[in-house]
Design a protein around this motif. Structure first.
Motif, short mmCIF file in Angstrom:
data_model
loop_
_atom_site.label_atom_id
_atom_site.label_comp_id
_atom_site.label_asym_id
_atom_site.label_seq_id
_atom_site.Cartn_x
_atom_site.Cartn_y
_atom_site.Cartn_z
N MET A 1 -1.30 2.48 -2.52
CA MET A 1 -0.99 1.12 -2.91
C MET A 1 -2.22 0.51 -3.58
N ARG A 2 -1.95 -0.29 -4.60
CA ARG A 2 -3.02 -1.01 -5.29
C ARG A 2 -3.20 -2.40 -4.67
N ARG A 3 -4.27 -3.04 -5.02
CA ARG A 3 -4.54 -4.38 -4.50
C ARG A 3 -3.40 -5.34 -4.82
N SER A 4 -2.83 -5.24 -5.99
CA SER A 4 -1.73 -6.13 -6.36
C SER A 4 -0.52 -5.94 -5.44
N ASP A 5 -0.32 -4.73 -4.95
CA ASP A 5 0.77 -4.48 -4.01
C ASP A 5 0.50 -5.15 -2.67
N PHE A 6 -0.77 -5.11 -2.24
CA PHE A 6 -1.15 -5.79 -1.00
C PHE A 6 -0.93 -7.29 -1.14
N VAL A 23 1.62 -7.30 10.66
CA VAL A 23 2.42 -6.42 9.82
C VAL A 23 3.06 -7.24 8.70
N LEU A 24 2.92 -6.77 7.48
CA LEU A 24 3.58 -7.37 6.32
C LEU A 24 4.59 -6.36 5.82
N LEU A 25 5.84 -6.78 5.72
CA LEU A 25 6.92 -5.89 5.35
C LEU A 25 7.66 -6.49 4.16
N MET A 26 7.63 -5.80 3.03
CA MET A 26 8.29 -6.31 1.83
C MET A 26 9.26 -5.26 1.29
N ASP A 27 10.52 -5.62 1.21
CA ASP A 27 11.54 -4.71 0.69
C ASP A 27 11.45 -4.69 -0.83
N GLY A 31 14.62 2.00 -4.49
CA GLY A 31 15.05 3.35 -4.13
C GLY A 31 13.91 4.32 -3.90
N GLY A 32 12.68 3.87 -4.05
CA GLY A 32 11.52 4.74 -3.85
C GLY A 32 11.19 4.89 -2.38
N PRO A 33 10.21 5.71 -2.09
CA PRO A 33 9.83 5.92 -0.69
C PRO A 33 9.07 4.71 -0.13
N THR A 34 9.03 4.63 1.18
CA THR A 34 8.25 3.59 1.84
C THR A 34 6.77 3.87 1.61
N ARG A 35 6.02 2.82 1.31
CA ARG A 35 4.58 2.96 1.09
C ARG A 35 3.84 2.24 2.20
N LEU A 36 2.74 2.83 2.63
CA LEU A 36 1.94 2.27 3.71
C LEU A 36 0.58 1.85 3.18
N GLY A 37 0.17 0.65 3.59
CA GLY A 37 -1.18 0.16 3.32
C GLY A 37 -1.80 -0.22 4.65
N ILE A 38 -3.06 0.13 4.84
CA ILE A 38 -3.75 -0.17 6.10
C ILE A 38 -5.05 -0.89 5.77
N THR A 39 -5.28 -2.00 6.46
CA THR A 39 -6.52 -2.74 6.30
C THR A 39 -7.21 -2.84 7.66
N VAL A 40 -8.44 -2.35 7.72
CA VAL A 40 -9.24 -2.45 8.94
C VAL A 40 -10.63 -2.92 8.49
N PHE A 68 12.69 3.32 7.12
CA PHE A 68 12.50 2.00 6.55
C PHE A 68 13.14 1.79 5.19
N GLY A 69 13.57 2.83 4.50
CA GLY A 69 14.11 2.65 3.16
C GLY A 69 12.98 2.48 2.17
N SER A 70 13.23 1.73 1.11
CA SER A 70 12.18 1.53 0.11
C SER A 70 11.52 0.17 0.34
N CYS A 71 10.36 0.21 0.95
CA CYS A 71 9.64 -1.03 1.21
C CYS A 71 8.14 -0.75 1.23
N ASP A 72 7.38 -1.82 1.18
CA ASP A 72 5.93 -1.73 1.35
C ASP A 72 5.62 -2.23 2.75
N LEU A 73 4.85 -1.47 3.48
CA LEU A 73 4.48 -1.80 4.85
C LEU A 73 2.96 -1.86 4.92
#
Length: 101
Positions: A1-6, A23-27, A31-40, A68-73
Motif C-alpha cells: 500500500m502507498r501513503r495515499s492508500d493509508f 483498525v481502519l477498514l475501507m471497502d 474485485g481485487g484482493p484485500t490489502r494490509l497496511g500496518i503502522t507501528v 474480507f473481499g476487496s478492501c484495504d485494512l
C-alpha cells in the motif's frame, strides 16, 4: 500500500478499536484482493518489538485475508501492548472486532 492508500483509508474508511490496534477498514469494491497496511511507531518500542508486532499481524492476516473481499485494512498499533503478546492474543483481539458477517 502507498501513503495515499493509508490516507484514503483514514478519511473514508470505517474505524474500529480493539485492545491492541486501531483498525481502519475501507471497502474498495474493485474485485481485487484485500490489502494490509500496518503502522507501528517508534513510541511503541524498540525495532525488534515493532517488527514482532508486524509479524504477528501479518500472520493473522494470512489466515483471514480471503474472508474480507476487496478492501484495504490498516492496523495501527497502540502504545500499551504487553511484551508478552503472542499470536493467539492478536488473533483473539482482531477476530473479535473484525469477524465478517
Amino acid at each position: 500500500m502507498r501513503r495515499s492508500d493509508f490516507v484514503a483509508s483514514s478519511e473514508f474508511g470505517e474505524r474500529r478499536t480493539t485492545r491492541y490496534f486501531i483498525v481502519l477498514l475501507m471497502d474498495r469494491n474493485d474485485g481485487g484482493p484485500t490489502r494490509l497496511g500496518i503502522t507501528v511507531t517508534r513510541k511503541v518500542g524498540s525495532a525488534v518489538w515493532r517488527n514482532r508486532i508486524k509479524r504477528l499481524a501479518r500472520e493473522w492476516f494470512r489466515n483471514r485475508s480471503r474472508e474480507f473481499g476487496s478492501c484495504d485494512l490498516v492496523l495501527i498499533a497502540k502504545r500499551d501492548m504487553p511484551q508478552s503478546l503472542r499470536s493467539q492474543d492478536v488473533r483473539q483481539d482482531l477476530d473479535l472486532r473484525l469477524a465478517p458477517p
